[in-house]
Structure formats: C-alpha cells, structure tokens
Design a protein around this motif. Structure first.
Motif, PDB file in Angstrom:
ATOM      1  N   LEU A   1      -9.704  56.492  23.570  1.00 27.65           N
ATOM      2  CA  LEU A   1     -10.126  55.128  23.275  1.00 27.65           C
ATOM      3  C   LEU A   1      -9.486  54.588  21.995  1.00 27.65           C
ATOM      4  N   GLY A   2      -8.726  55.449  21.317  1.00 24.69           N
ATOM      5  CA  GLY A   2      -8.084  55.041  20.069  1.00 24.69           C
ATOM      6  C   GLY A   2      -9.035  54.912  18.903  1.00 24.69           C
ATOM      7  N   LEU A   3     -10.226  55.528  19.011  1.00 28.08           N
ATOM      8  CA  LEU A   3     -11.246  55.399  17.963  1.00 28.08           C
ATOM      9  C   LEU A   3     -11.395  56.652  17.120  1.00 28.08           C
ATOM     10  N   HIS A   4     -10.579  57.677  17.393  1.00 26.39           N
ATOM     11  CA  HIS A   4     -10.766  58.942  16.670  1.00 26.39           C
ATOM     12  C   HIS A   4     -10.451  58.816  15.188  1.00 26.39           C
ATOM     13  N   TYR A   5      -9.507  57.949  14.826  1.00 28.49           N
ATOM     14  CA  TYR A   5      -9.191  57.776  13.406  1.00 28.49           C
ATOM     15  C   TYR A   5     -10.381  57.209  12.636  1.00 28.49           C
TER      16      TYR A   5
END
Length: 294
Positions: free
Chosen positions: A66-70
C-alpha cells in the motif's frame, strides 16, 4: 508439522511457567535474590520482543504493497512494544519538557540517541515518531522475525566491515530522507555503554554525515542513566520510570562534510551536558525526599 507444533507448545509452556515462577519468587519472598527479578524480566523482555517483531512482520507485509510502510510500519511496531512492555517489564519512559512536540513536529530529521543497554529498544518505542526508520548492523537482517520485520519496514542496514557499502547505505538513506521526508534514528556511540554513571562513549560520524548529506536537522535525544533499573553487569532489572529529554533541533543548513567533526563534537557535548544535568537533578530530588522523610 504436528510434532513441531507440539514441541513449540511444550517449550512456550515451560518458558512462561519458569518466568511466572521467578516473578512470584521475586515478589513474595521476604528477601529474594536480585537474580530472580533479573531473569524474570529478561525473559519477559525477550518474549515481548518476539511477539512485537512477529506483529511488525505481518503489519509491514500488509503496509508495504500500500506504500504506507515508510510512515507506519516501524511506528506501529514501536508503539506495540511500548504498550506491551509497560506491563511485561514494568518499565516506562517519561518524555519531559517539550520533547513530545519536538519529536512529532520535526521532519525529516536524524534522531541521535545515547545507547546504554538492550532496554534502549523499549526507549525507541516511547519516542518513535511517524515517518521514521532505524539503522542497524547488517547481521541483524538474518535473525528470524526481527530481521524479516526490519527488512520489510525499511530499516537502513549498515555494514560495519565494508566502509564503501556503509557509505552507499547512508547515501541511499539521505536520498530517501529528501524524497520521502523520512527521518532516521541512530545510536551514534555505535555500541552500548553499560555504564553506571552518566556518560557517553565517543561518537561515530555516520549520523552526522547523513544529516549533512540530507540537509536535515539533528535532534539529540537523551535518556538519563538508568543503571538502577537495568544493569546486566550487576544482574539487576527492576521496574521504574526513566526520564528522557529531547534537545532542540540542530540545523545542518549550509554545512558540508568539512563541518562534520565540529558538528559531532558539539552535539555530543550538548547531550553529555543534558545527561549530567539530569543526574544532578535526580540527586537533588532524592536529597529533598530524604529530608522530608526525616
């Protein structure tokens, strides 16, 4: 598969029974040996770390596509360790003054933290802001659960043997900081001090090179000396509250690699002054408390 599951259940049952028995002996014996509390809380710390690393692995695997790990991966795992560790270990960190505001409103930044013992992992849980990742030695990548979680969540691995590889890792981290406004947390001492006095080991310069390359602020974070809570050398592990001071951000604007030496020295001096001041304050409070009791 059934055989492995059965022995896992046996091991965990024995582990928890031993841990709870030691906690009971430490709590209810009139004068329990200090080692009982040390072993019990150490066992509680390790099982808490494993549980949170497993949770972090799953959370990171879900967040990464989802591209939210950062933003969330290391934050949510840190907060899980904070809240669970408060009960399993009985240790809390108190962020004093305006520390919370600085942690949450300074982004991106390089957070530099003094490194005392293994309990610093719990400290990270209390101070961890959103959009932040940690640096770690490359060998940790191979540890089950913990290594999987760290890899999935965006940890910056540093090869302490290969300097060229370490420089490339920092260059990649600096680019991520600029592009994604991602912060990084680093222990600049490089190893744990295990000191019973307020002190700092010499600082390595990697964190400061990274801050200059990324053009971001340095935020020093100092936990007071907590050897009265945890001292592996003395086999002591007690419950307690540890104060943490977050110092004002230090700008790196306009600085180059030639300024790193002075930047490192100045930051270390500010952190050492803070940890010394906190120790003196604790002594003063203890003296006042004894006077009131008498």
């Amino acid at each position: 598969m059934f055989f492995l599951l059965r022995w896992t259940v046996y091991f965990l049952s024995f582990y928890f029974l031993t841990m709870l028995s030691l906690f009971a002996l430490h709590t209810y014996l009139p004068k329990p040996p200090q080692i009982f509390g040390f072993i019990a809380r150490s066992m509680a710390a390790y099982i808490t770390l494993i549980i949170c690393a497993a949770y972090g692995t799953i959370a990171s695997a879900i967040l990464k596509p989802l591209g939210l790990h950062y933003k969330y991966a290391q934050w949510t795992t840190a907060k899980a360790f904070k809240h669970l560790g408060k009960y399993t270990m009985g240790v809390e960190f108190e962020i004093i003054d305006d520390g919370e505001q600085i942690l949450n409103n300074t982004r991106p930044a390089v957070f530099v933290i003094n490194h005392q013992t293994e309990l610093d992992v719990l400290l990270l849980g209390w101070i961890w802001p959103l959009y932040c990742s940690v640096t770690a030695k490359k060998s940790l990548r191979n540890i089950p659960f913990l290594g999987w979680y760290m890899t999935l969540s965006g940890t910056v691995y540093i090869d302490r043997v290969d300097r060229s590889a370490a420089r490339k890792a920092f260059e990649g981290a600096a680019m991520t900081m600029r592009e994604k406004r991602q912060s990084v947390a680093i222990f600049p001492e490089g190893t744990r001090s295990y000191s019973i006095e307020p002190m700092l080991l010499p600082f390595k310069k990697g964190a400061f090179h990274l801050a200059v390359q990324g053009g971001v602020d340095i935020v020093p974070v100092v936990a007071e000396n907590y050897s009265a809570v945890l001292s592996p050398k003395a086999r002591r592990f007690n419950s307690g509250t540890i104060r943490v001071k977050v110092l004002d951000p230090i700008s790196t604007k306009g600085l180059t690699s030639t300024d790193v030496d002075k930047l490192t020295q100045d930051t270390r001096e500010k952190m050492l002054n803070a940890i010394t001041s906190m120790a003196q304050d604790s002594k003063s409070q203890s003296s006042l408390s004894r006077k009131k009791d008498s």
